[in-house]
Design a protein around this motif. Structure first.
Motif, PDB file in Angstrom:
ATOM      1  N   ILE A 110       0.941  -0.958  -0.217  1.00  0.00           N
ATOM      2  CA  ILE A 110      -0.020  -0.040   0.084  1.00  0.00           C
ATOM      3  C   ILE A 110       0.995   1.249   0.008  1.00  0.00           C
ATOM      4  O   ILE A 110       1.592   1.428   0.910  1.00  0.00           O
ATOM      5  N   THR A 111       0.862   2.092  -1.164  1.00  0.00           N
ATOM      6  CA  THR A 111       1.914   3.110  -1.130  1.00  0.00           C
ATOM      7  C   THR A 111       0.941   4.359  -1.185  1.00  0.00           C
ATOM      8  O   THR A 111       0.207   4.944  -2.119  1.00  0.00           O
ATOM      9  N   LEU A 112       1.258   5.086   0.021  1.00  0.00           N
ATOM     10  CA  LEU A 112       0.601   6.494   0.301  1.00  0.00           C
ATOM     11  C   LEU A 112       1.360   7.541  -0.194  1.00  0.00           C
ATOM     12  O   LEU A 112       2.758   7.360  -0.215  1.00  0.00           O
ATOM     13  N   ARG A 113       0.817   8.631  -0.296  1.00  0.00           N
ATOM     14  CA  ARG A 113       1.595   9.715  -0.905  1.00  0.00           C
ATOM     15  C   ARG A 113       2.460   9.952   0.222  1.00  0.00           C
ATOM     16  O   ARG A 113       2.362  10.074   1.551  1.00  0.00           O
ATOM     17  N   ASN A 114       3.820  10.557  -0.341  1.00  0.00           N
ATOM     18  CA  ASN A 114       4.834  10.956   0.519  1.00  0.00           C
ATOM     19  C   ASN A 114       5.712  12.155  -0.215  1.00  0.00           C
ATOM     20  O   ASN A 114       5.947  12.126  -1.309  1.00  0.00           O
ATOM     21  N   ASP A 115       5.390  13.236   0.401  1.00  0.00           N
ATOM     22  CA  ASP A 115       6.050  14.581   0.042  1.00  0.00           C
ATOM     23  C   ASP A 115       7.480  14.822   0.368  1.00  0.00           C
ATOM     24  O   ASP A 115       8.162  15.713  -0.088  1.00  0.00           O
ATOM     25  N   ALA A 116       8.084  13.849   1.060  1.00  0.00           N
ATOM     26  CA  ALA A 116       9.287  13.983   1.648  1.00  0.00           C
ATOM     27  C   ALA A 116      10.453  14.168   0.438  1.00  0.00           C
ATOM     28  O   ALA A 116      10.259  13.430  -0.530  1.00  0.00           O
ATOM     29  N   VAL A 117      11.343  14.834   0.509  1.00  0.00           N
ATOM     30  CA  VAL A 117      12.622  14.981  -0.608  1.00  0.00           C
ATOM     31  C   VAL A 117      13.545  14.175  -0.262  1.00  0.00           C
ATOM     32  O   VAL A 117      13.821  13.942   0.670  1.00  0.00           O
TER      33      VAL A 117
END
Ligand SMILES: O=C(O)CCC(=O)C(=O)O
Ligand SMILES: [Fe+2]
Length: 281
Positions: A110-117
Motif C-alpha cells: 500500500i503506497t501512500l503519498r509521500n512529500d518528503a524530498v
C-alpha cells in the motif's frame, strides 16, 4: 511502455517483447469491478485506528502488511481468485513453456503519498527477487529455473504515483554479468549490491486491473508516490512444477509445510488446487 490486452494469450510479438524487455503490462486481467473489489480487501487490511501493527513494515509511505508475524502471504479465501486467475495462468504457461505451474508470494503493498524530498525516486534498493536460493553458485538459465512474477495494480498508477520501477532489458544484463564469471549467482554480494550497473530506471504506469509481468532476474524497486491516490498492489510469482528448487529454499518463500484450511480449499477452483500445490499436476 509496452502493454497488451489480456483478452487471450499473448501474441508472438508480445512474447518477444517480454523476453527482450523483461517486463510487460497486461491490460485488463481484472475488470474494473474486480480491481475495485480486491483493492477494497487491501484497504480493509488497514486498522481503523490507523495504528500500523508492529509486525508490518512501513518505509517512506509504503506500507507492507503482514498476514501473521513473518508471513507476508495474503492467501485467505477472499484472495484465492487472484492466484488462480485463468487469463494470467494462460499467459504464464505460454511464457514458462508448460501448463504445469505453481504460484507463490501473495504479498501486498500500500503506497501512500509521500512529500518528503529524497535523493532518489526509488524507495527501495534496486533488487532482484530470484527463484534461486542464495547458497547456489550458478544460475542455470533454464526454463525450469525461471520464475515470472509481478503484480496486480488495483488502482490507476499515473507517473509519479508510486509505480514499480524496472530496467528495460536489465534481466539480460544480469544474465551476461553472471555468465561472465565463475559463481555468477554470488556476484555483487549475491546480487544484492548492483545498483551501480543500472543508473536509469523506468516507472511502470498502468491502470486498475492490469498485471505488471516481470522476469525474475529483472532489477526493480518500489518508488515514492507523489500523488494523492494510494497505490494498491499484490505480488505473485509463477514457476514450473519441475523447478529445481523446493518451497522453503528460495528467497521470499514461506514455510515449506504450507497447508490450507477448509475455507481456503472451498475457494479454490480445480486449477487453483494444482497451482497452490494441493493436488499434483
Ligand atoms: O512495491 C513495489 O512497487 C515493489 C516491491 C518489491 O519489489 C518488493 O517488495 O520486493
Ligand atoms: Fe521485489
Amino acid at each position: 511502455m509496452t502493454a497488451v490486452d489480456a483478452g487471450s494469450g499473448l501474441a508472438a510479438e508480445e512474447i518477444e517483447t517480454f523476453w527482450s524487455e523483461g517486463h510487460l503490462v497486461v491490460r485488463g486481467v481484472l475488470t474494473k469491478t474486480e480491481a475495485e473489489h480486491f483493492g477494497g480487501l487491501i484497504r480493509d487490511l488497514l486498522p481503523r485506528g490507523l495504528d500500523i501493527p508492529d509486525h508490518w513494515q512501513a518505509h517512506d509511505g509504503r506500507i507492507k502488511p503482514f498476514y501473521t508475524p513473518g508471513n507476508q502471504t495474503f492467501d485467505g479465501p477472499d484472495f484465492i481468485p487472484l492466484y488462480q486467475n485463468e487469463r494470467l495462468y494462460q499467459i504464464m504457461s505460454q511464457l514458462l513453456g508448460s501448463p504445469n505451474l505453481l504460484v507463490r508470494d501473495g504479498s501486498v503493498a500500500i503506497t501512500l503519498r509521500n512529500d518528503a524530498v529524497h535523493e532518489s525516486e526509488l524507495s527501495q534498493a534496486l533488487h532482484l527477487d530470484p527463484a534461486v536460493p542464495g547458497y547456489v553458485d550458478e544460475f542455470l538459465f533454464t526454463p525450469e529455473e525461471l520464475e515470472i512474477g509481478g503484480c496486480y495494480y488495483f488502482t490507476d498508477v499515473e507517473p509519479g504515483g508510486g509505480g514499480i520501477h524496472v530496467v528495460p532489458g536489465g534481466h539480460r544484463v544480469v544474465e551476461e554479468q553472471s555468465r561472465a564469471v565463475p559463481r555468477g549467482r554470488q556476484r555483487y554480494d549475491r546480487w544484492r549490491k548492483f545498483a551501480h550497473l543500472f543508473p536509469e530506471t523506468v516507472e511502470v504506469t498502468a491502470a486498475a486491473g492490469d498485471f505488471v509481468l516481470m522476469h525474475h532476474l529483472m532489477p526493480h524497486a518500489a518508488s515514492h508516490n507523489r500523488r494523492s491516490r494510494t497505490r494498491l498492489a499484490q505480488f505473485f510469482r509463477y514457476g514450473r512444477v519441475d523447478q529445481p528448487y523446493r518451497v522453503g529454499e528460495r528467497p521470499g518463500d514461506g514455510p515449506a509445510d504450507r497447508s490450507f484450511n477448509d475455507l481456503q480449499l472451498a475457494a479454490m477452483s480445480p486449477l487453483g488446487r494444482k497451482l497452490l500445490g494441493v493436488e499434483p499436476w
